[in-house]
Design a protein around this motif. Structure first.
Motif, PDB file in Angstrom:
ATOM      1  N   SER A  64      -9.863  13.828 -18.638  1.00  0.00           N
ATOM      2  CA  SER A  64      -9.321  14.207 -17.544  1.00  0.00           C
ATOM      3  C   SER A  64      -7.978  14.817 -17.721  1.00  0.00           C
ATOM      4  O   SER A  64      -7.562  15.445 -16.481  1.00  0.00           O
ATOM      5  CB  SER A  64      -8.966  12.411 -16.704  1.00  0.00           C
ATOM      6  N   GLN A 232      -5.476  11.115 -12.808  1.00  0.00           N
ATOM      7  CA  GLN A 232      -6.115  10.211 -12.252  1.00  0.00           C
ATOM      8  C   GLN A 232      -7.438  10.717 -11.239  1.00  0.00           C
ATOM      9  O   GLN A 232      -8.242  10.293 -11.247  1.00  0.00           O
ATOM     10  CB  GLN A 232      -5.131   9.168 -11.696  1.00  0.00           C
ATOM     11  N   ARG A 235     -10.652  11.859 -12.821  1.00  0.00           N
ATOM     12  CA  ARG A 235     -11.440  10.785 -13.382  1.00  0.00           C
ATOM     13  C   ARG A 235     -12.268  10.691 -11.964  1.00  0.00           C
ATOM     14  O   ARG A 235     -13.585  10.335 -12.233  1.00  0.00           O
ATOM     15  CB  ARG A 235     -10.663   9.549 -13.468  1.00  0.00           C
ATOM     16  N   TRP A 236     -11.738  10.588 -10.783  1.00  0.00           N
ATOM     17  CA  TRP A 236     -12.489  10.287  -9.611  1.00  0.00           C
ATOM     18  C   TRP A 236     -13.298  11.349  -9.259  1.00  0.00           C
ATOM     19  O   TRP A 236     -14.354  11.110  -8.756  1.00  0.00           O
ATOM     20  CB  TRP A 236     -11.729   9.957  -8.397  1.00  0.00           C
ATOM     21  N   ASP A 239     -16.285  11.156 -11.360  1.00  0.00           N
ATOM     22  CA  ASP A 239     -17.137   9.794 -10.656  1.00  0.00           C
ATOM     23  C   ASP A 239     -18.026  10.303  -9.636  1.00  0.00           C
ATOM     24  O   ASP A 239     -19.195   9.940  -9.388  1.00  0.00           O
ATOM     25  CB  ASP A 239     -16.322   8.707 -10.177  1.00  0.00           C
ATOM     26  N   THR A 284     -10.534   7.825  -3.334  1.00  0.00           N
ATOM     27  CA  THR A 284     -10.465   7.049  -4.788  1.00  0.00           C
ATOM     28  C   THR A 284     -11.977   6.643  -5.072  1.00  0.00           C
ATOM     29  O   THR A 284     -12.931   7.001  -4.483  1.00  0.00           O
ATOM     30  CB  THR A 284      -9.612   6.062  -4.695  1.00  0.00           C
ATOM     31  N   ALA A 287     -12.705   4.645 -12.148  1.00  0.00           N
ATOM     32  CA  ALA A 287     -11.589   5.238 -13.212  1.00  0.00           C
ATOM     33  C   ALA A 287     -12.416   5.926 -14.333  1.00  0.00           C
ATOM     34  O   ALA A 287     -11.850   6.573 -14.908  1.00  0.00           O
ATOM     35  CB  ALA A 287     -10.665   4.119 -13.439  1.00  0.00           C
ATOM     36  N   ASP A 288     -13.593   5.320 -14.718  1.00  0.00           N
ATOM     37  CA  ASP A 288     -14.249   5.968 -15.980  1.00  0.00           C
ATOM     38  C   ASP A 288     -15.718   5.673 -15.748  1.00  0.00           C
ATOM     39  O   ASP A 288     -16.221   4.574 -15.953  1.00  0.00           O
ATOM     40  CB  ASP A 288     -13.720   4.781 -17.053  1.00  0.00           C
TER      41      ASP A 288
END
Length: 507
Positions: A64, A232, A235-236, A239, A284, A287-288
């Motif tokens: 990330s 951050q 990361r999303w 996802d 959002t 996170a992982d």
């Protein structure tokens, strides 16, 4: 299938040992069921989960952060040059695809769904919203079989990554340097996700589409880079890409290439842009997505290798391992056409000088291109055209009427396709042997071990430009095609990517 399973198993064992040293990583990646927890005990479970979190945390932190910094990080000169090659090659595929059935469907969709005039649809006079442009340009880029491919991951990065970067880049008004870096990032992320899953053995075993999964992650990374997302937020983005990762290998039964264009390019490009846009507006997520309960690797490939996600990241640029097709024909025909070109350079001959042509390719490849009804994937037809024309143009590869031309049929009758088990054992290397018998009885033989345009035998800047000129001049006109090529070579100096629009569209 058994051979593929064996390859996958050996690959997974090597990868796991390389990453963390045997048992520790095996425990880290184990899908801990209730029965396993009871057997192992709470203390053992806690220790294993601690190892898992440590391994995965290092992966997601590194990945990330790398993604967030990519937009401002200069590329090495060779990676910069290769990325421009692939951007230009994909733009050429997009523009030339406008007149093919998948492209026409894509344009109709974009026109019917057009929102604000934000993003360009290549090869048309249409502008629309970034999501519609992404899906349309992705389909355009894979309307034909001329887009690029990444053999190690069994994916086609360009047809998803470049349309996503362009649509999001126009939405955010980025400069050319960021666009190039975003595209390079997409190539780095998408194929690495497939390598983490297992590449071709993964697709063979699970029937998932490697092209769709790699494309979605690559497009999301590229679009996120143009949006300037933080670590951050990246990361999303990953996802959201995981949540949209889909596609099944049933696309191989598609008769019209329209579903295939959606699976390879359209849907992944759209998925990536939608992920970046939602997160840029405040979305959002988890996170992982690569570790913890119900994570992506556990869902798709429990024996997968998270270390592949960051293996040589920043050192090995996957764009440099991605192939460009010199000829606008099916992949198994590339090496035979290379061989004919090399033979003619060694000893000039005409089509009438040729008594017979034996073309040896891998047995599985022979099935794909054996006397097909579509010109660009009929080996016998394309070899005959190559004998007559001494080259293959985009027009010639798509001229179905010419398949009934008496002269072409006469020379096609000389061509014999020979499935070869030795070459099959070398697959996915697409080697070919061409044996030419001339009218005087002499024989010429050429074996192509590295197809022109592959990472082992890359095309030059001039060769890429020549291909793109052939693809785009009939749509744009020669002058604008030339300006587009020159602009892409200097793309890192362009102040706003929206200035490309007049060069991409038909007037």
């Amino acid at each position: 299938m058994d051979d593929d399973d064996g390859v996958a198993s050996r690959w997974q064992r090597r990868s796991l040992l390389k990453l963390a040293g045997g048992a520790a990583l095996a425990a880290a990646m184990a899908p801990w069921s209730r029965r396993a927890r009871a057997a192992a005990g709470d203390e053992a479970q806690g220790a294993a989960q601690g190892v898992a979190q440590g391994v995965a945390q290092g992966v997601i932190d590194r990945l990330s952060t790398y993604m967030a910094e990519a937009g401002a990080r200069a590329l090495p000169a060779d990676a910069l040059e290769k990325t421009k090659h692939h951007i230009l090659d994909t733009l050429g595929a997009m523009i030339s695809g406008a007149h093919l059935p998948p492209g026409k469907t894509a344009i109709a969709f974009a026109r019917a769904s057009a929102g604000g005039a934000v993003a360009t649809v290549a090869g048309t006079d249409l502008t629309c919203g970034p999501l519609e442009a992404a899906i349309a340009n992705g389909m355009l880029a894979h309307s034909d079989e001329t887009d690029d491919s990444h053999a190690p991951s069994h994916s086609h990065p360009g047809c998803a990554v470049v349309p996503a970067a362009l649509a999001a880049g126009e939405r955010f008004g980025v400069d050319g340097a960021r666009l190039v870096r975003a595209v390079a990032l997409g190539y780095d992320v998408g194929p690495r996700v497939m390598l983490a899953l297992g590449g071709l053995p993964f697709q063979m075993k699970t029937h998932h589409s490697a092209h769709s999964i790699a494309g979605t992650f690559g497009a999301a990374a590229a679009a996120g880079c143009t949006a300037g997302l933080s670590a951050q937020q990246m990361r999303w983005v990953l996802d959201y890409a995981a949540q949209q990762a889909s596609g099944v290998a049933a696309w191989q039964r598609d008769q019209d290439h329209i579903e295939k264009a959606l699976v390879f390019g359209g849907f992944p490009a759209r998925n990536g842009v939608s992920a970046a846009l939602i997160i840029q507006l405040g979305g959002t997520g988890v996170a992982d997505i690569f570790s913890g309960d119900d994570n992506f690797l556990l869902t798709f490939a429990p024996g997968g290798d998270p270390g592949a996600l960051i293996d040589k990241l920043g050192e090995r640029f996957e764009v440099a391992r991605t192939n460009i097709k010199k000829w606008t024909v099916g992949s198994p025909i590339q090496a035979p056409l290379d061989a004919l070109e090399l033979l003619r350079k060694r000893r000039p001959f005409t089509a009438d000088d040729v008594q017979g042509v034996a073309v040896k390719v891998a047995t599985s490849e022979a099935k794909t291109v054996n006397d097909r009804e579509i010109p660009s994937i009929s080996l016998q037809h394309m070899v005959a055209v190559m004998l007559i024309d001494r080259t293959i143009t985009f027009e010639a590869a798509h001229d179905k009427k010419r398949m009934q031309d008496p002269t072409v049929l006469r020379h096609k009758a000389k061509v014999r396709l020979v499935p070869d088990e030795e070459l099959e054992r070398l697959y996915p290397r697409r080697e070919a042997i061409v044996e030419l018998t001339l009218a005087d009885g002499s024989k010429l033989v050429e074996r192509v071990a590295a197809v022109r345009g592959t990472s082992d035998n890359p095309m030059t800047r001039d060769e890429v430009a020549a291909k793109v000129r052939d693809l785009t001049a009939p749509v744009l006109g020669a002058a604008r095609a030339a300006r587009l090529i020159e602009t892409v070579w200097a793309l890192d100096t362009v102040k706003d990517v929206r200035s490309l629009r007049p060069l991409l569209q038909r007037r």
